[in-house]
Design a protein around this motif. Structure first.
Motif, PDB file in Angstrom:
ATOM      1  N   VAL A  64       1.820  -5.784   5.445  1.00 33.28           N
ATOM      2  CA  VAL A  64       0.907  -5.645   4.323  1.00 33.28           C
ATOM      3  C   VAL A  64       1.726  -5.382   3.059  1.00 33.28           C
ATOM      4  O   VAL A  64       2.601  -4.520   3.044  1.00 33.28           O
ATOM      5  N   ASN A  65       1.477  -6.171   2.033  1.00 37.19           N
ATOM      6  CA  ASN A  65       2.216  -6.050   0.774  1.00 37.19           C
ATOM      7  C   ASN A  65       1.273  -5.889  -0.404  1.00 37.19           C
ATOM      8  O   ASN A  65       0.112  -6.298  -0.337  1.00 37.19           O
ATOM      9  N   VAL A  66       1.804  -5.319  -1.481  1.00 37.25           N
ATOM     10  CA  VAL A  66       1.032  -5.248  -2.721  1.00 37.25           C
ATOM     11  C   VAL A  66       1.175  -6.593  -3.436  1.00 37.25           C
ATOM     12  O   VAL A  66       2.286  -7.104  -3.605  1.00 37.25           O
ATOM     13  N   HIS A  99      -5.818  -6.567  -3.874  1.00 37.33           N
ATOM     14  CA  HIS A  99      -4.429  -6.521  -4.314  1.00 37.33           C
ATOM     15  C   HIS A  99      -3.454  -6.349  -3.152  1.00 37.33           C
ATOM     16  O   HIS A  99      -2.282  -6.144  -3.352  1.00 37.33           O
ATOM     17  N   LEU A 100      -3.991  -6.380  -1.922  1.00 34.78           N
ATOM     18  CA  LEU A 100      -3.107  -6.308  -0.762  1.00 34.78           C
ATOM     19  C   LEU A 100      -3.077  -7.668  -0.074  1.00 34.78           C
ATOM     20  O   LEU A 100      -4.111  -8.314   0.080  1.00 34.78           O
ATOM     21  N   ILE A 101      -1.878  -8.111   0.330  1.00 32.38           N
ATOM     22  CA  ILE A 101      -1.801  -9.382   1.057  1.00 32.38           C
ATOM     23  C   ILE A 101      -0.958  -9.207   2.307  1.00 32.38           C
ATOM     24  O   ILE A 101      -0.097  -8.335   2.388  1.00 32.38           O
ATOM     25  N   ARG A 102      -1.254 -10.080   3.273  1.00 28.64           N
ATOM     26  CA  ARG A 102      -0.490 -10.074   4.513  1.00 28.64           C
ATOM     27  C   ARG A 102       0.590 -11.140   4.384  1.00 28.64           C
ATOM     28  O   ARG A 102       0.316 -12.287   4.054  1.00 28.64           O
ATOM     29  N   ALA A 128     -10.096  -5.790   3.236  1.00 29.89           N
ATOM     30  CA  ALA A 128      -8.819  -5.660   2.548  1.00 29.89           C
ATOM     31  C   ALA A 128      -9.014  -5.713   1.047  1.00 29.89           C
ATOM     32  O   ALA A 128      -9.635  -6.627   0.529  1.00 29.89           O
ATOM     33  N   PRO A 129      -8.500  -4.719   0.308  1.00 31.29           N
ATOM     34  CA  PRO A 129      -8.581  -4.781  -1.147  1.00 31.29           C
ATOM     35  C   PRO A 129      -7.837  -6.009  -1.636  1.00 31.29           C
ATOM     36  O   PRO A 129      -6.872  -6.434  -1.011  1.00 31.29           O
TER      37      PRO A 129
END
Lengths: 212, 212
Positions: free
Chosen positions: B19-21, B9-12, B6-7
């Motif tokens: 998946v959110n920025v 800048h992405l969060i769960r 996961a990059p």
């Protein structure tokens, strides 16, 4: 790159809850599940009958919850005297002994929160099936994910069995009706709270109300 | 299905798994609308809850959680004492279950959370997946520490004879609170703190402001 992706694109991705790997979702045939390549955790699955099954289970769960609380769980006998254990009597013994915090904790973890979870589930699935009140469904879903970690009927059921092992040989033990109701109720609770991830319900929510 | 780590800048979303920025402060989940606080907040909250739990662990283990009254007087049982009694009585399996659930699991949770919190301060970028799995592990097994309290509840509810009575001990209150605070600490921990670089960047900025 990913920075330019719109909100709409984000819903096509899923993140593994065990190891945080990112995947792009694919369409699955009915009954199949997608697993994480790295750690083997289930990412999501396509289970078209899930809502119907969960609704039936939630309704029966409420019935078994009532049964488990109305009738005696265990009968214990010693030298001709017999005592019965019910959930309420166990909590009131704690409370009479002055263990208020323990009594409050047990009441919340074994009675209140599991009941809230199962009622929340039943109402939520009804709303999802009817496709009505999206805002209420959203609130129910959010409270569900806050409640689930604190529902401990399954652990309580195992604990009653451990307590019985500790007493074996010292007193006579008979199982009451409520014990079997509790076992079934715990099984239903286990399925509703642990067998599916909360994300599954959110995906159904998105599809039903065409959010996005 | 394509997999990628996961990059950063992405969060769960912790509530609905979408998946959110990650924009740092004030993330609002695109699906469920939950406010996802900055990991800095989670860092201090987890420390506070964890330290509280660790302090409570001392009375929870020093004081008896069970008092057994018989015609011969009474005996007090601590958590570890209960395990030894069970082992001597030949119930090896149950003794092991209690040993793992109520003695080892809380200690394991303390060690894992301490490790996760401390390692989030240092640039140990490797073993991110291991740390993620450790975190999921303690999330899953954490609630089972409550077993001892439920066993005490069941025992004190069942055994209320004149000649043979089991009541909760003074340690029970501390024990309930200890488990509550460990669970709350695990929930408060933000898995973004495992995604190392994020926190070091922010903490440098924060420390120059005199916060971190």
């Amino acid at each position: 790159m990913m920075h330019q992706k719109t909100q709409d694109d984000l819903s096509k991705y899923v993140m593994c809850d065990r190891c945080n790997s990112l995947y792009r979702k694919v369409k699955l045939p009915a009954g199949k599940r997608a697993r994480c390549k790295k750690c083997g955790a289930i990412l999501y699955r396509y289970d078209p009958a899930y809502l119907d099954r969960a609704f039936a289970l939630a309704l029966s769960g409420i019935i078994f919850f009532v049964l488990a609380n109305l009738f005696p769980l265990i009968h214990v006998g010693l030298w001709g005297k017999e005592h019965t254990l019910t959930l309420f009597s166990a909590i009131s013994v704690l409370e009479e002994g002055g263990f208020y915090i323990v009594a409050i904790g047990v009441t919340l973890l074994v009675l209140v929160i599991p009941l809230l979870v199962i009622v929340d589930y039943a109402v939520l699935i009804l709303l999802l099936k009817l496709g009505k009140r999206p805002e209420m469904a959203r609130r129910l879903l959010v409270s569900l994910s806050h409640l689930i970690p604190w529902s401990m009927v399954d652990i309580f059921t195992v604990s009653v069995l451990i307590a019985l092992v500790k007493l074996s040989g010292k007193v006579t033990i008979h199982f009451g009706v409520a014990f079997w109701a509790l076992v079934i109720y715990a099984g239903i609770d286990l399925y509703l709270t642990r067998a599916r991830r909360i994300g599954t319900l959110w995906e159904i929510y998105e599809r039903r109300y065409h959010v996005q | 299905m394509s997999s990628e780590p996961a990059p950063s800048h992405l969060i769960r979303c912790p509530v609905c798994e979408a998946v959110n920025v990650d924009t740092g402060d004030n993330v609002r989940c695109r699906r469920c609308g939950t406010h996802i606080p900055h990991p800095r907040e989670s860092y201090y909250r987890t420390w506070a809850l964890l330290l509280t739990a660790m302090i409570l662990w001392i009375p929870a283990n020093l004081f008896p959680i069970l008092r057994i009254h018989t015609i011969m007087g009474y005996t007090d049982n601590t958590v570890v004492g209960g395990v030894i009694t069970l082992w001597d009585g030949g119930s090896y399996l149950i003794a092991l279950v209690i040993l793992i659930a109520s003695v080892l699991v809380p200690i394991l949770k303390f060690i894992v959370l301490l490790y996760l919190l401390i390692s989030s301060r240092f640039p140990v970028r490797h073993r991110r997946h291991v740390r993620h799995r450790l975190y999921t592990l303690i999330e899953i097994i954490g609630a089972w520490s409550m077993v001892d309290i439920f066993v005490v509840t069941a025992l004190s509810g069942m055994v209320t004879f004149d000649s043979f009575q089991i009541v909760a001990g003074t340690g029970a209150t501390a024990y309930v609170l200890m488990v509550f605070f460990t669970l709350a600490a695990a929930i408060a921990f933000d898995p973004r703190l495992i995604a190392q670089h994020y926190h070091t960047q922010k903490s440098k900025k924060a420390s120059s402001n005199g916060i971190g």
